[in-house]
Write a protein that holds these residues in place. Sequence first.
Motif, short mmCIF file in Angstrom:
data_model
loop_
_atom_site.label_atom_id
_atom_site.label_comp_id
_atom_site.label_asym_id
_atom_site.label_seq_id
_atom_site.Cartn_x
_atom_site.Cartn_y
_atom_site.Cartn_z
N ARG B 347 0.41 -1.55 -0.06
CA ARG B 347 0.03 0.02 0.04
C ARG B 347 0.72 0.63 0.06
NH1 ARG B 347 -5.42 3.04 2.97
NH2 ARG B 347 -3.40 5.09 2.36
N LEU B 348 2.53 1.24 -0.55
CA LEU B 348 2.44 2.50 -0.93
C LEU B 348 1.62 3.11 -2.08
CD1 LEU B 348 5.93 0.90 -0.77
CD2 LEU B 348 5.17 2.53 1.17
N GLU B 349 1.30 2.86 -2.92
CA GLU B 349 0.39 2.61 -3.89
C GLU B 349 -0.85 2.42 -4.12
OE1 GLU B 349 2.02 3.39 -8.01
OE2 GLU B 349 4.17 3.54 -7.20
N ALA B 350 -1.93 3.27 -4.07
CA ALA B 350 -3.44 3.17 -4.72
C ALA B 350 -3.62 2.24 -5.84
CB ALA B 350 -3.51 3.75 -4.14
N CYS B 351 -4.66 0.71 -5.60
CA CYS B 351 -4.57 0.34 -7.06
C CYS B 351 -5.29 1.39 -8.26
CB CYS B 351 -5.53 -0.54 -7.35
SG CYS B 351 -4.86 -1.95 -5.84
N ASP B 352 -5.68 1.39 -9.06
CA ASP B 352 -6.57 2.37 -10.07
C ASP B 352 -7.75 1.31 -10.16
OD1 ASP B 352 -4.77 4.78 -10.34
OD2 ASP B 352 -3.79 3.75 -11.67
N ALA B 353 -7.62 0.52 -10.17
CA ALA B 353 -8.66 -0.90 -10.41
C ALA B 353 -8.76 -1.93 -9.68
CB ALA B 353 -9.18 -1.07 -11.85
#
Lengths: 325, 550
Positions: B347-353
């Motif tokens: 969760r260092l980045e969020a999913c776009d989908a």
Amino acid sequence: MSVLLMLTRHPVLRRVLEAALTLLGVSVLTFTLLRVLPGDQITASYGIEAGALSPEQLADLRAYYGLDQPLVTQYVHWLGGVVSGNLGVSATSRQSVLDMTVAALPNTLELAVLSIAIGLLLGVPGGLFAASRPGATRDSGSQVASLLALSLPTFLVATVVSTWLANTFGWNPNGEEFATLAQDPARNLQQMLLPALVLGVSIASPVFQTARASILAIRDEDYVRTARAKGVPSRRLQYRHVLRNALIPIVTIGGLQFGFLLGGTLVIEQIFSIPGIGRQVLLGLNQKEYAVVQSTVLVIAVLFVAVNLATDLLYRVVDPRVRAE
Amino acid sequence: MTTTTAVPATSAKQIEPLLAVTNLSVTFETPHGTVEAVRDVTLEISRGETVAVVGESGSGKSTLAASINALLASNGRVSGGSIRLDGAELTELGEKAMTAIRGNRIGMVPQDPMTNLNPVMKVGAQIVEALEVHGRASGQQARDQAVALLEKAGIADAAARSNQYPHEFSGGMRQRVLIAMALACRPELLIADEPTSALDVTVQRLVLDQMAELADELGAAVLLITHDLALAAERADRVVVMYRGEVVEQGLSAEVIEAPQHDYTRRLLAAAPSMATPKIATSVTEPGTREVLLSLRGVERRYRLRGRREPLVAVGGLDLEVRKGQTVAIVGESGSGKSTTARLALRLEACDAGVATYRGTDLATLKRTGLKDFRRSVQPVFQNPYASLDPRYTVAEVVAEPLRVHRIGDTRSRSAAVARLLDQVALPAALADRYPHELSGGQRQRVAIARALALEPELVVMDEAVSALDVLVQEQVLDLMVQLQRDLDLAYLFISHDLAVVRLVAHEVYVMQHGRVVESGDPEEIFGNPREEYTKRLVAAIPGRREALR
């Protein structure tokens, strides 16, 4: 809103938009600061005689100069004028600020160009020289010299040097009436020499430090070693590989310094009696000439922003990676 | 010390070897005293021959290479012995005479293509420069030659490409440029210092092939420096094994591999994982029944690229599950979306989908305490143990930091925890007060693992965590991972480009390409019998598939 967002995405348009916002901020700030200072244009121009004016006379004068209007109206009025090329009129000299600026700016520009040239000519080779043997006498010697140049106040050096030259050699070009480059190049250059030297030496110091540090860092880069491994002789290595890459931070510091110089080197212009843009602001401030100060400061800000943009463009020349963005 | 000289007696008598290094010693002056990096090394290379020098980092192999063309760091010097190129002594030459030899008679291909090209010079100009400084060609003629060289090194559309800057090239392409540059003046000797270790496995093979071909065509002898014994054996006529600055063994490649004489060579051989090495992963009983920790469902991550209308799909429609106590591996080339997946899992980045969940909770919904709990349960270990530790923290401070951040225990209990954690990763307690730069690469990576374990996580995400390590150290770290998994019931999301390593430790493997999973399942099955073309290529690219040699 989406149009505005699109505008902010485009790298060049974005820069222009940022510049416009900066200038707007500067205009609001100078306008407000001048109004915060005690006294106004009228009391300042009449000096101690201002006390003799009756309230009616004061009110008339204020109405004449438009100072009775609400601040916002005054601001909009002034800015509207500026946008259409009318920078206002000096109340004391009855000259238009535009004319004054056109006369003063070339002198400041000349001084700035000369100073930055001296600064770069001293600082960059100095950096190369010092970095060629880190830790050796030449390195520590140049560092001490650079620190000295940085820590001695320019006004002190300027005063001492010009007084000494005048007393010992009777050479005092700045004592004579100022000549522009167009009027009398020989005299002008003599008059510019000392101030440019004093400023140039103080600029050379940060340029030297930056050049030295970046040259030392780049020398250890892998690609410099690889260039050596392909048989590049040391002189060519210094210029084509080390210095070429070290230019990037040097351009940054050079651009910054040049921007400050354009703001008018108030003290130096005053000491050497050079009718430049810095003196124009100073005189305007003394007289509380709103139009002069506001418009001149705005002109300086425009120049500063322009120099910054130019520095960015220079990056693109120096560094192909920036070009790609 | 066992030394088997493999130069045929006749050729040694008749012609002088191209390069003869005799009893060479190199020392470095450091603040801690004099360090002898190369000790009494003797080796020879004949014309047209390829000799590989193999050893782990710190073995002195790169120092040996640097001393041949006198490019040692300023604090290093040749303290004994001789280096003769075609009979001429190199150690006595001045800088000027050496400059005339470098690039002209000795070419060098460096390790990292990303940092070895001048970023502000066009690649063509950098090759032209090599030709010009040695008076081989100039002007248009030099430019034409540069283009021809680039073409030969495997760069398509070389004429146009030669006018581009290094940043417009991929790593593999840059290495081809460097190879073309090193061979521009038709040197008699080419020194290649780990020429492909910074490249993707599939590209490695291609670049090495091209280098060998070009060197062969130009008649250059090659001194190949590598940490990879299998690769050395595959590429070189003879292998020289270095250990702690000394040559411990040399001989014909096949002989060294088949019958290693020195204990160190045997250990290197044993430690290098190949497709034949027995698995070390613990067996998970009834894996399907274990609880699911991390679950990614149809996860997608896009990046907007400057100057491009279409966003780059780094990860597209990925489904993945990690269960408790299980090691799930992701393999693929760089750019395949492996590391993006790791960042999504952390969760260092969020999913776009799509949805990423941890123990059933959607990661996107986590706030404050929930997120803090998640950060406790899932810990990362990154690739570069040199970069992922704060140089101003002592080992104890590094390991205790997660405890401090999460306000667990007091000073005393934390220092007890540090001691226990260091013990867990088999580091001596005396290292607690040291700084990262005083440790070896393997020790640093153990510190990074100890830090990850401090919060007693359930899942450790390892992004190329063993890739930068030497085989012997890598073996130790892998063993440690498996042992910790057994003791603590840890789960791993293990990201690597090295299929042989993955095969050793993984229970399940996902093969990724262009952000998508092309194949997944049991590693033995996937690698033993790859169905997809891409997986086949990856498997084929593993250097020195030693089963054949054994």
